[in-house]
Scaffold this active site. Structure first.
Site, short mmCIF file in Angstrom:
data_model
loop_
_atom_site.label_atom_id
_atom_site.label_comp_id
_atom_site.label_asym_id
_atom_site.label_seq_id
_atom_site.Cartn_x
_atom_site.Cartn_y
_atom_site.Cartn_z
N HIS A 123 -79.85 41.21 -29.19
CA HIS A 123 -78.86 41.98 -29.97
C HIS A 123 -79.34 41.99 -31.42
CE1 HIS A 123 -75.16 43.84 -31.02
NE2 HIS A 123 -74.29 42.86 -30.81
N ASP A 158 -82.84 48.14 -34.94
CA ASP A 158 -83.48 46.95 -35.48
C ASP A 158 -84.95 47.18 -35.87
OD1 ASP A 158 -81.38 45.15 -35.53
OD2 ASP A 158 -81.57 44.73 -33.39
N HIS A 164 -82.53 50.64 -25.46
CA HIS A 164 -81.10 50.54 -25.75
C HIS A 164 -80.31 50.82 -24.48
CE1 HIS A 164 -77.25 51.05 -27.76
NE2 HIS A 164 -77.81 50.37 -28.75
N1 ACO Z 1 -89.75 46.32 -24.24
C1 ACO Z 1 -90.29 46.48 -23.03
N2 ACO Z 1 -89.60 46.90 -21.96
C2 ACO Z 1 -88.31 47.19 -22.16
C3 ACO Z 1 -87.68 47.05 -23.40
C4 ACO Z 1 -88.46 46.60 -24.46
N3 ACO Z 1 -87.94 46.45 -25.67
N4 ACO Z 1 -86.40 47.41 -23.30
C5 ACO Z 1 -86.21 47.76 -22.03
N5 ACO Z 1 -87.36 47.63 -21.34
C6 ACO Z 1 -87.56 47.90 -19.94
C7 ACO Z 1 -87.16 46.71 -19.09
O1 ACO Z 1 -88.19 45.80 -18.93
C8 ACO Z 1 -86.72 47.38 -17.83
O2 ACO Z 1 -87.90 47.80 -17.16
P1 ACO Z 1 -88.00 47.76 -15.57
O3 ACO Z 1 -86.91 48.68 -15.08
O4 ACO Z 1 -89.37 48.24 -15.31
O5 ACO Z 1 -87.74 46.33 -15.20
C9 ACO Z 1 -86.03 48.65 -18.33
O6 ACO Z 1 -86.68 48.96 -19.55
C10 ACO Z 1 -84.54 48.48 -18.54
O7 ACO Z 1 -84.35 47.38 -19.44
P2 ACO Z 1 -83.10 46.43 -19.46
O8 ACO Z 1 -83.45 45.19 -20.20
O9 ACO Z 1 -82.53 46.29 -18.08
O10 ACO Z 1 -82.09 47.34 -20.28
P3 ACO Z 1 -80.71 46.86 -20.89
O11 ACO Z 1 -79.91 48.07 -21.07
O12 ACO Z 1 -80.14 45.73 -20.12
O13 ACO Z 1 -81.17 46.24 -22.29
C11 ACO Z 1 -81.83 45.95 -24.48
C12 ACO Z 1 -81.07 46.85 -23.51
C13 ACO Z 1 -81.31 44.53 -24.39
C14 ACO Z 1 -81.59 46.47 -25.90
C15 ACO Z 1 -83.34 46.00 -24.14
O14 ACO Z 1 -83.83 47.31 -24.31
C16 ACO Z 1 -84.14 45.00 -24.94
O15 ACO Z 1 -84.23 43.84 -24.54
N6 ACO Z 1 -84.74 45.43 -26.08
C17 ACO Z 1 -85.45 44.51 -26.94
C18 ACO Z 1 -84.47 43.73 -27.82
C19 ACO Z 1 -83.85 44.59 -28.88
O16 ACO Z 1 -84.51 45.37 -29.55
N7 ACO Z 1 -82.54 44.42 -29.07
C20 ACO Z 1 -81.77 45.13 -30.10
C21 ACO Z 1 -80.91 46.19 -29.45
S1 ACO Z 1 -80.02 47.10 -30.66
C22 ACO Z 1 -78.86 46.00 -31.17
O17 ACO Z 1 -78.35 45.23 -30.39
C23 ACO Z 1 -78.46 45.99 -32.55
#
Ligand code: ACO
Length: 372
Positions: free
Chosen positions: A218, A308, A257
Site C-alpha cells: 500500500h 507511488d 493496481h
Molecule cells: N510487479 C509485478 N507483477 C505484478 C505487480 C507488480 N507490481 N502487480 C501485479 N502484478 C501481477 C501479479 O504478480 C499477478 O500476476 P499473475 O496473475 O501472473 O500471478 C497479477 O499481476 C495480479 O496481481 P495481484 O497482486 O493479484 O493484484 P492485486 O490487485 O491483489 O494487487 C497491488 C494490487 C497490491 C497494488 C499489486 O499490483 C502490487 O503488489 N503492486 C506493487 C506494490 C505497490 O506498488 N503498491 C502501491 C499500490 S497504490 C497504493 O496503495 C497507494
C-alpha cells in the site's frame, strides 16, 4: 463468492470519492482529480472532502486559519517524541503519536459530530508538525516551529528542511497532497471505516489506517521505489535490473493496481511533476530512470505505474528523506480518512463480513497425552 482480498465487494456507500478503473479517472465529490490538481489547493480539497462542496472564499479562509492555528503539538506528544525519534521507524512513530494524541485532544472523549470535525482538522493540521519534529530530533537539528502564515504544503517543507521553500516547490508538494488526499475504499480507508463502525473514536480509526498504510503493498511502495532507483543508480543498468526482478518473480514496487486497468490518473500528473522537480533542482537522472523502468515493466507485463511510482522521484527532488515518503502520503490521506470516518459515523452499521470456513469439521477433543 467474492474475489480473494474482497475484490469487487462494495463495502460502503460514499459521497466522497469515486474511481473509474477502466477509464483511469478519479473524482473527489464529482470533480476530476486533474481539474483539482490544476486549480485547487490542499486546504480547499480538505474542505471539499469534509463538506462535500467547494468552499466560498470565507470558508476557505476559515479552514486555512483553522489548519494554521492547530499545528502545535500537546506536551504529552512533545515529551514522547525524543524517545520515538531514537527508537522507532517513521510510520511506527506516526501510528504511536496519533494514538497518543487522543489522550490530550481538547475535545477529550466527546464523540459528537462537531467535536469529531474539530478532531479531524487537528489531525490534518498536526501530521506535518509530527513528521518534521521527528526528523529533526533524530538528526540532532533544531526543531522548527510551525509558521501559520505558510500554506499547509509550504509549512511542511519549511519545518522539515529548516528554510522557507521556493514557491514553485511548495506548489509541487501542494499538488502531491491534493492527489493523495482520498481514494475510495483503499485498504487503509477500509481499516479506518471498520474501526469507526464499532463506534470506536476517531484517533483509534486513524491509528488503524496508519498501520494499514504502512505496508509495502500500500503506502510503503513509494519508499521501496526510491530505494530501488538508488540501488540501481546507473541509468544503463535499469533494464537488466527490472528484467532480473521479473525473472525472480518479484513484484516491481509502484506498479499495478486493484482498480485501475489503465494508467492511474495521479501517475499522469506525478510524471510531469517528477520532470519539473528534476529540472528545477538540476538532477533529472531519477526521472529518466523512472521512465525506463516504466517502459520495461509495460513491455514485460503490461503493468502501469500507480500513485507511488513517480511520487518517489518528486519527493526525493524536494529533499524529503526517503523513509518519510510514506508519512508524507499519510499527511495528505488523513484528510480523506477523517472524512470517511465522519461519513461512517453519520450512517453507521457495524462492518462485519462473513468468512468461508475451509478447515476440518466434526472433530472430537483428544486429551494431550493421546495426541500424535
Ligand atoms: N510487479 C509485478 N507483477 C505484478 C505487480 C507488480 N507490481 N502487480 C501485479 N502484478 C501481477 C501479479 O504478480 C499477478 O500476476 P499473475 O496473475 O501472473 O500471478 C497479477 O499481476 C495480479 O496481481 P495481484 O497482486 O493479484 O493484484 P492485486 O490487485 O491483489 O494487487 C497491488 C494490487 C497490491 C497494488 C499489486 O499490483 C502490487 O503488489 N503492486 C506493487 C506494490 C505497490 O506498488 N503498491 C502501491 C499500490 S497504490 C497504493 O496503495 C497507494
Amino acid at each position: 463468492m467474492p474475489g480473494r482480498g474482497l475484490e469487487d465487494v462494495v463495502a460502503a456507500q460514499t459521497a466522497i470519492s469515486d474511481i473509474d478503473g477502466r477509464l483511469g479517472r478519479l473524482f473527489y465529490v464529482g470533480y476530476d482529480i486533474h481539474e483539482l490538481a490544476e486549480n485547487s489547493t490542499f486546504e480547499e480539497t480538505v474542505w471539499l472532502l469534509h463538506h462535500l462542496k467547494l468552499p466560498t472564499q470565507d470558508e476557505l479562509d476559515q479552514i486555512a486559519d483553522q489548519l494554521g492555528v492547530e499545528r502545535d503539538l500537546d506536551d504529552f506528544v512533545l515529551r514522547l517524541m525524543p524517545t520515538m525519534a531514537e527508537q522507532t521507524s517513521p510510520m511506527s512513530m506516526l501510528r504511536t503519536t496519533v494514538s497518543a494524541m487522543s489522550a490530550h485532544d481538547p475535545d477529550g472523549w466527546d464523540q459528537s459530530p462537531d467535536a469529531n470535525y474539530r478532531k479531524a482538522m487537528r489531525l490534518v493540521a498536526r501530521f506535518p508538525t509530527v513528521i518534521a519534529m521527528y526528523d529533526r530530533i533524530r538528526k540532532n537539528l533544531d526543531v522548527i516551529k510551525p509558521n501559520p502564515k505558510l500554506s499547509h504544503a509550504g509549512n511542511l517543507l519549511y519545518m522539515l528542511l529548516g528554510h522557507e521553500p521556493e514557491e514553485e516547490m511548495a506548489r509541487v508538494l501542494d499538488i502531491c497532497l491534493i492527489l493523495h488526499a482520498d481514494h475510495t475504499m483503499n485498504a487503509s480507508t477500509f481499516a479506518a471505516r471498520v474501526a469507526a463502525s464499532t463506534l470506536s473514536d476517531i484517533h483509534s480509526a486513524i491509528t488503524a489506517a496508519i498501520a494499514t498504510l504502512k505496508g509495502p503493498l500500500h503506502g510503503g511502495a513509494n519508499e521501496a521505489v526510491m530505494n530501488m532507483l538508488l540501488k540501481i543508480d546507473d541509468p544503463g543498468k535499469v533494464e537488466a535490473h527490472v528484467k532480473k526482478l521479473f525473472a525472480e518473480k518479484k513484484k516491481i514496487m509502484g506498479f499495478g493496481h486493484r482498480v485501475y486497468k489503465t494508467e492511474d490518473p495521479r501517475a499522469t500528473v506525478l510524471r510531469k511533476l517528477a520532470k519539473q522537480v528534476g529540472e528545477h533542482v538540476g538532477e533529472t537522472k531519477w526521472y529518466e530512470m523512472s521512465l525506463t523502468v516504466e517502459e520495461v515493466v509495460k513491455a514485460e507485463k503490461g503493468l502501469y505505474p500507480n500513485v507511488d511510482f513517480f511520487a518517489a522521484s518528486v519527493y526525493y527532488g524536494l529533499g524529503i528523506p526517503v523513509d518519510l515518503f510514506t508519512p508524507i502520503f499519510a499527511a495528505s490521506r488523513v484528510s480523506g480518512w477523517t472524512a470517511h470516518v465522519r461519513e461512517q459515523y453519520d450512517d453507521n452499521r457495524l462492518i462485519r463480513p462473513e468468512s468461508d470456513y475451509i478447515g476440518p469439521r466434526n472433530q472430537h477433543y483428544i486429551s494431550i497425552d493421546q495426541r500424535g
